[in-house]
Design a protein around this motif. Structure first.
Motif, PDB file in Angstrom:
ATOM      1  N   ASP A  36      -3.741   7.782   1.860  1.00 57.21           N
ATOM      2  CA  ASP A  36      -5.011   7.589   2.558  1.00 57.21           C
ATOM      3  C   ASP A  36      -6.006   8.691   2.213  1.00 57.21           C
ATOM      4  O   ASP A  36      -7.195   8.434   1.999  1.00 57.21           O
ATOM      5  CB  ASP A  36      -4.777   7.555   4.074  1.00 57.21           C
ATOM      6  CG  ASP A  36      -4.062   6.297   4.524  1.00 57.21           C
ATOM      7  OD1 ASP A  36      -4.089   5.306   3.768  1.00 57.21           O
ATOM      8  OD2 ASP A  36      -3.468   6.313   5.617  1.00 57.21           O
ATOM      9  N   GLN A  37      -5.531   9.934   2.149  1.00 61.28           N
ATOM     10  CA  GLN A  37      -6.412  11.051   1.827  1.00 61.28           C
ATOM     11  C   GLN A  37      -6.763  11.082   0.347  1.00 61.28           C
ATOM     12  O   GLN A  37      -7.857  11.494  -0.028  1.00 61.28           O
ATOM     13  CB  GLN A  37      -5.757  12.368   2.248  1.00 61.28           C
ATOM     14  CG  GLN A  37      -5.649  12.542   3.756  1.00 61.28           C
ATOM     15  CD  GLN A  37      -4.835  13.764   4.144  1.00 61.28           C
ATOM     16  OE1 GLN A  37      -3.669  13.888   3.788  1.00 61.28           O
ATOM     17  NE2 GLN A  37      -5.451  14.662   4.871  1.00 61.28           N
ATOM     18  N   LEU A  38      -5.827  10.633  -0.501  1.00 59.65           N
ATOM     19  CA  LEU A  38      -6.092  10.617  -1.938  1.00 59.65           C
ATOM     20  C   LEU A  38      -6.964   9.437  -2.340  1.00 59.65           C
ATOM     21  O   LEU A  38      -7.671   9.482  -3.350  1.00 59.65           O
ATOM     22  CB  LEU A  38      -4.775  10.545  -2.721  1.00 59.65           C
ATOM     23  CG  LEU A  38      -3.875  11.773  -2.680  1.00 59.65           C
ATOM     24  CD1 LEU A  38      -2.540  11.464  -3.342  1.00 59.65           C
ATOM     25  CD2 LEU A  38      -4.547  12.949  -3.384  1.00 59.65           C
ATOM     26  N   GLY A  39      -6.891   8.358  -1.565  1.00 61.04           N
ATOM     27  CA  GLY A  39      -7.618   7.152  -1.922  1.00 61.04           C
ATOM     28  C   GLY A  39      -6.977   6.362  -3.042  1.00 61.04           C
ATOM     29  O   GLY A  39      -7.623   5.534  -3.698  1.00 61.04           O
ATOM     30  N   ARG A  64       4.460  -0.628   1.086  1.00 61.16           N
ATOM     31  CA  ARG A  64       3.350  -0.049   1.850  1.00 61.16           C
ATOM     32  C   ARG A  64       3.510   1.462   1.997  1.00 61.16           C
ATOM     33  O   ARG A  64       2.515   2.193   2.021  1.00 61.16           O
ATOM     34  CB  ARG A  64       3.264  -0.709   3.228  1.00 61.16           C
ATOM     35  CG  ARG A  64       2.848  -2.177   3.183  1.00 61.16           C
ATOM     36  CD  ARG A  64       2.662  -2.746   4.578  1.00 61.16           C
ATOM     37  NE  ARG A  64       2.344  -4.160   4.545  1.00 61.16           N
ATOM     38  CZ  ARG A  64       3.258  -5.126   4.569  1.00 61.16           C
ATOM     39  NH1 ARG A  64       4.552  -4.829   4.644  1.00 61.16           N
ATOM     40  NH2 ARG A  64       2.883  -6.383   4.522  1.00 61.16           N
ATOM     41  N   ASP A  65       4.749   1.934   2.102  1.00 61.16           N
ATOM     42  CA  ASP A  65       5.005   3.367   2.206  1.00 61.16           C
ATOM     43  C   ASP A  65       4.400   4.118   1.023  1.00 61.16           C
ATOM     44  O   ASP A  65       3.913   5.240   1.172  1.00 61.16           O
ATOM     45  CB  ASP A  65       6.517   3.615   2.278  1.00 61.16           C
ATOM     46  CG  ASP A  65       6.867   5.090   2.211  1.00 61.16           C
ATOM     47  OD1 ASP A  65       6.744   5.771   3.240  1.00 61.16           O
ATOM     48  OD2 ASP A  65       7.253   5.559   1.112  1.00 61.16           O
ATOM     49  N   ALA A  66       4.420   3.491  -0.151  1.00 61.63           N
ATOM     50  CA  ALA A  66       3.882   4.129  -1.355  1.00 61.63           C
ATOM     51  C   ALA A  66       2.396   3.845  -1.551  1.00 61.63           C
ATOM     52  O   ALA A  66       1.817   4.237  -2.566  1.00 61.63           O
ATOM     53  CB  ALA A  66       4.655   3.650  -2.575  1.00 61.63           C
ATOM     54  N   GLY A  67       1.770   3.151  -0.595  1.00 61.02           N
ATOM     55  CA  GLY A  67       0.354   2.845  -0.718  1.00 61.02           C
ATOM     56  C   GLY A  67       0.072   1.657  -1.617  1.00 61.02           C
ATOM     57  O   GLY A  67      -1.051   1.507  -2.119  1.00 61.02           O
ATOM     58  N   ILE A  68       1.073   0.792  -1.846  1.00 57.91           N
ATOM     59  CA  ILE A  68       0.907  -0.386  -2.698  1.00 57.91           C
ATOM     60  C   ILE A  68       0.740  -1.616  -1.818  1.00 57.91           C
ATOM     61  O   ILE A  68       1.575  -1.893  -0.956  1.00 57.91           O
ATOM     62  CB  ILE A  68       2.122  -0.563  -3.633  1.00 57.91           C
ATOM     63  CG1 ILE A  68       2.266   0.642  -4.563  1.00 57.91           C
ATOM     64  CG2 ILE A  68       1.997  -1.850  -4.450  1.00 57.91           C
ATOM     65  CD1 ILE A  68       3.524   0.619  -5.398  1.00 57.91           C
ATOM     66  N   ASP A  69      -0.330  -2.352  -2.022  1.00 61.62           N
ATOM     67  CA  ASP A  69      -0.569  -3.576  -1.275  1.00 61.62           C
ATOM     68  C   ASP A  69       0.376  -4.660  -1.793  1.00 61.62           C
ATOM     69  O   ASP A  69       0.319  -5.010  -2.981  1.00 61.62           O
ATOM     70  CB  ASP A  69      -2.023  -4.012  -1.464  1.00 61.62           C
ATOM     71  CG  ASP A  69      -2.409  -5.212  -0.600  1.00 61.62           C
ATOM     72  OD1 ASP A  69      -1.494  -5.867  -0.050  1.00 61.62           O
ATOM     73  OD2 ASP A  69      -3.616  -5.486  -0.492  1.00 61.62           O
ATOM     74  N   PRO A  70       1.254  -5.203  -0.944  1.00 61.17           N
ATOM     75  CA  PRO A  70       2.167  -6.247  -1.423  1.00 61.17           C
ATOM     76  C   PRO A  70       1.455  -7.484  -1.967  1.00 61.17           C
ATOM     77  O   PRO A  70       2.062  -8.274  -2.695  1.00 61.17           O
ATOM     78  CB  PRO A  70       2.975  -6.598  -0.154  1.00 61.17           C
ATOM     79  CG  PRO A  70       2.878  -5.399   0.713  1.00 61.17           C
ATOM     80  CD  PRO A  70       1.497  -4.852   0.466  1.00 61.17           C
ATOM     81  N   ARG A  71       0.153  -7.638  -1.654  1.00 59.29           N
ATOM     82  CA  ARG A  71      -0.597  -8.794  -2.140  1.00 59.29           C
ATOM     83  C   ARG A  71      -1.191  -8.565  -3.517  1.00 59.29           C
ATOM     84  O   ARG A  71      -1.646  -9.514  -4.162  1.00 59.29           O
ATOM     85  CB  ARG A  71      -1.713  -9.132  -1.149  1.00 59.29           C
ATOM     86  CG  ARG A  71      -1.209  -9.510   0.245  1.00 59.29           C
ATOM     87  CD  ARG A  71      -2.358  -9.529   1.245  1.00 59.29           C
ATOM     88  NE  ARG A  71      -2.939  -8.201   1.400  1.00 59.29           N
ATOM     89  CZ  ARG A  71      -3.948  -7.915   2.223  1.00 59.29           C
ATOM     90  NH1 ARG A  71      -4.477  -8.881   2.973  1.00 59.29           N
ATOM     91  NH2 ARG A  71      -4.430  -6.695   2.300  1.00 59.29           N
ATOM     92  N   SER A  72      -1.200  -7.308  -3.973  1.00 64.67           N
ATOM     93  CA  SER A  72      -1.775  -6.995  -5.287  1.00 64.67           C
ATOM     94  C   SER A  72      -0.850  -7.471  -6.392  1.00 64.67           C
ATOM     95  O   SER A  72       0.324  -7.795  -6.165  1.00 64.67           O
ATOM     96  CB  SER A  72      -2.004  -5.489  -5.405  1.00 64.67           C
ATOM     97  OG  SER A  72      -0.757  -4.802  -5.420  1.00 64.67           O
ATOM     98  N   ALA A  73      -1.376  -7.482  -7.626  1.00 67.08           N
ATOM     99  CA  ALA A  73      -0.556  -7.881  -8.773  1.00 67.08           C
ATOM    100  C   ALA A  73       0.639  -6.939  -8.930  1.00 67.08           C
ATOM    101  O   ALA A  73       1.768  -7.384  -9.187  1.00 67.08           O
ATOM    102  CB  ALA A  73      -1.408  -7.893 -10.036  1.00 67.08           C
ATOM    103  N   GLU A  74       0.388  -5.632  -8.758  1.00 69.95           N
ATOM    104  CA  GLU A  74       1.484  -4.669  -8.861  1.00 69.95           C
ATOM    105  C   GLU A  74       2.502  -4.898  -7.755  1.00 69.95           C
ATOM    106  O   GLU A  74       3.721  -4.879  -7.996  1.00 69.95           O
ATOM    107  CB  GLU A  74       0.936  -3.240  -8.778  1.00 69.95           C
ATOM    108  CG  GLU A  74       2.016  -2.168  -8.883  1.00 69.95           C
ATOM    109  CD  GLU A  74       1.477  -0.762  -8.656  1.00 69.95           C
ATOM    110  OE1 GLU A  74       2.224   0.197  -8.911  1.00 69.95           O
ATOM    111  OE2 GLU A  74       0.302  -0.633  -8.212  1.00 69.95           O
ATOM    112  N   GLY A  75       2.011  -5.107  -6.534  1.00 75.76           N
ATOM    113  CA  GLY A  75       2.916  -5.334  -5.411  1.00 75.76           C
ATOM    114  C   GLY A  75       3.743  -6.590  -5.579  1.00 75.76           C
ATOM    115  O   GLY A  75       4.951  -6.602  -5.285  1.00 75.76           O
TER     116      GLY A  75
END
Length: 497
Positions: A128-131, A317-328
C-alpha cells in the motif's frame, strides 16, 4: 529484489532512539495520542481518524504520519522532530526518502509492545505504501502470524534461544525478556540487515547468522527454539522469501519439525508455526506424526483449515496481487492445478510445540478452532508439565486423589419429552486458557462430581460401579483414558501435585 540495505549505524540508531524517546513515539505514546477509537480504526486499515488525531500531537504526530500512515511530511517538520538526527543522515541511511520538498518513510519503523514495555521494529514498506507489489526479498512487518507465534511461545527463563528465520527480529525481541543468550538466523541478507537495525535501535544483543534452516548452527544445541518458517503450501517456488521456501507442498514445515529437536538440549522446547496438507486419503494427524524424530514430545494444535481456492486468493492478496488481474489469474491457475494434482482438499494451519525427551514420547494432535484470549504459550508450558506428571504417575491414576479446578464448569442441555426434561448433552468447559471442552456421558459426569480432593479415583469408581450396577474393572478401563485426557487439558488435577 531490493538487496541488502546499508546497515543503520550505531550512531544513527542512537540518535533516532533519542528522537523517538523525546517525542514518545512508543506503543503507549501512540495510543495516548490517537485515543482508543482512532487507534482501533488504524488497526482495521482506516487511516483518517488517526490522521486527524495526529494533527494535535506535535512531533509525535509527525512520526505517526510518516511511519504509521505512510504520508509525506514537510522537510522542516521532519527536521524538528528528528532533533539530534540530521535529515540528510536519515535519508542516507534509508530511514527516509526525499519527495521534492517533502519526506516519506523509507523503512517501516513502528512501535511494538508487550506488558513490560515497548520496542521499535524495522521492516520494509508494504504494498500500500509502495503503490506496487512488494519485491521478492520483502521483509514483512509484525503481522498476524508473527503475533500468533509470540503468543504461542512459552516464556520461562532459558539460557540460550535460537530464532530460525528471524525476519524483522520481533521474535528475538520478545525472547530478550526471558533468554540470557539469543541467536537469530535468516537466509535473506536484507532480513538480516533490517533485523540488525531492529536490535541496534532497541539495544538488544543478538548473534546474527546467515544461512538456510539450521545450517548456521550445525552441531550447536539450545534450550529453546522459535521458528516462523516460510510455510506457504503449494508448488516448489520462491516468489517471496518471507513466505516461500522453494520446497513443494508442506515440506518446509516437515523439515523444521523433523530437524528442530536435534538442535535442542535435553528437555529443550521448540515452538513452530506450521502448515500441513489435508489430502483425500491421508488424515492430517497421521501426516504430521510421520514428521517427528524419535524422542520427541509433540503437541500439534490446528487452528484453521482453508479450502484451496480461499487459500490461494488470500496469499495472492497478501503479496498485493489482484486475483482478477492477468498475473493473479495465471498464478491462481497454476497453484490450484498443483493442489488438484496432489488431491489436496484443504490446508491446515497451527502451532507445534516440541520437546526433546528420554521418556516415552507424548504425541497429541488436536483441533482448537474456538476463539480464546489467553496466550497459548503459557498453556503449552503447562501442557508439557502435565505430560511430565502423567509420564511419572500415569500408572497409578487409580490411587490418585483428584479435584476439578474452579475454572471448570459443566454445561447441560436438556430437551423436553413425554416424561419431562431429559439431558442430551453434558459438556465440560474450561473457562481459562484455550477454553477446552469435553462432552461427557452420565457416568463420567457422576465420577467428576466426586472429584473433590477427598477420595482416590479407585474408591470413586467402586462407589460409582455399586450405584449403577457396573463392573468396577470395566468402569476403570473406560474411565482412565478420559481421566488422562482431562488431566492433559488441565480440567482435572491431582491434589498435592
Amino acid at each position: 529484489m531490493n538487496g541488502a540495505p546499508p546497515p543503520l549505524s550505531a550512531d544513527v540508531c542512537a540518535r533516532l532512539r533519542a528522537a523517538f524517546g523525546q517525542a514518545r513515539y512508543d506503543a503507549d505514546g501512540v495510543l495516548d495520542a490517537l485515543g482508543g477509537a482512532a487507534h482501533a480504526a488504524l488497526g482495521r486499515g482506516e487511516p483518517v481518524p488517526a490522521h486527524r488525531a495526529s494533527l494535535d500531537a506535535g512531533e509525535l504526530g509527525v512520526f505517526i504520519r510518516l511511519f504509521l500512515l505512510g504520508e509525506a511530511e514537510p522537510a522542516e517538520r521532519v527536521r524538528a522532530a528528528l532533533g539530534p538526527l540530521p535529515v540528510e543522515d536519515a535519508v542516507a541511511a534509508g530511514v527516509l526518502r526525499a519527495e521534492g520538498q517533502r519526506l516519506r518513510a523509507g523503512l517501516d519503523i513502528r512501535p511494538h509492545g508487550d506488558e513490560t514495555g515497548s520496542w521499535w521494529v524495522v521492516s520494509d514498506l508494504d504494498s500500500d505504501q509502495l503503490g506496487r507489489p512488494v519485491p521478492g526479498d520483502h521483509v514483512l512487518g509484525v503481522g498476524h502470524a508473527s503475533l500468533s507465534l509470540i503468543r504461542a511461545t512459552s516464556r520461562r527463563p532459558v539460557g540460550s534461544l535460537l530464532d530460525v528465520g528471524t525476519g524483522n527480529g520481533v521474535q528475538a525481541l520478545h525472547a530478550s525478556r526471558h533468554a540470557e543468550r539469543i541467536t537469530a538466523t535468516d537466509v535473506s541478507p536484507r532480513a538480516l540487515a533490517l533485523a540488525e537495525a531492529t536490535f541496534r535501535l532497541n539495544e538488544v544483543d543478538v548473534e546474527l547468522l546467515r544461512g538456510d534452516w539450521f545450517a548456521p548452527v550445525a552441531r550447536r544445541r539450545f534450550d529453546q527454539i522459535v521458528c516462523n518458517p516460510p510455510f506457504v503450501v503449494g508448488p516448489p517456488r520462491v516468489d517471496y522469501v518471507y513466505r516461500d521456501s522453494g520446497l513443494a507442498g508442506d515440506d518446509a514445515s516437515a523439515l523444521v519439525v523433523r530437524q528442530l529437536p536435534g538442535f535442542l538440549n535435553h528437555g529443550g522446547v521448540g515452538h513452530v508455526l506450521a502448515s500441513w496438507l489435508h489430502t483425500k486419503n491421508d488424515d492430517w494427524s497421521d501426516r504430521v506424526r510421520r514428521w517427528l524424530p524419535p524422542g520427541t514430545d509433540a503437541w500439534f494444535v490446528q487452528r484453521d483449515v482453508a479450502e484451496p481456492a480461499l487459500y490461494v486468493g488470500t496469499w495472492l492478496r497478501d503479496a498485493g496481487i489482484d486475483p482478477r488481474s492477468a498475473e493473479g489469474r495465471a498464478k491462481a491457475a497454476a497453484w490450484l492445478d498443483w493442489f488438484a494434482a496432489h488431491e489436496v482438499e484443504g490446508v491446515g494451519f497451527g502451532f507445534v510445540t516440541l520437546r526433546r525427551t528420554d521418556g516415552t514420547p507424548a504425541i497429541v494432535c488436536e483441533d482448537l478452532r474456538q476463539a480464546y484470549d489467553d496466550p497459548l504459550g503459557a498453556e503449552a508450558a503447562a501442557w508439557l508439565d502435565r505430560v511430565d506428571w502423567l509420564r511419572e504417575h500415569g500408572r497409578d491414576l487409580l490411587g490418585t486423589v483428584f479435584r476439578v479446578p474452579d475454572s471448570v464448569v459443566l454445561e447441560r442441555i436438556d430437551e423436553p419429552g413425554d416424561d419431562g426434561w431429559s439431558t442430551v448433552v453434558r459438556r465440560l468447559h474450561r473457562t481459562d486458557g484455550p477454553g477446552w471442552q469435553h462432552e461427557l456421558d452420565e457416568l463420567a459426569e457422576a465420577l467428576l462430581a466426586g472429584c473433590r480432593g477427598a477420595l482416590p479415583l479407585s474408591d470413586l469408581l467402586e462407589l460409582l460401579a455399586l450405584a449403577h450396577g457396573q463392573d468396577t474393572d470395566a468402569l476403570a478401563e473406560a474411565a482412565l483414558p478420559v481421566v488422562t485426557e482431562l488431566v492433559r487439558h488441565g480440567m482435572l488435577e491431582a491434589v498435592g501435585r
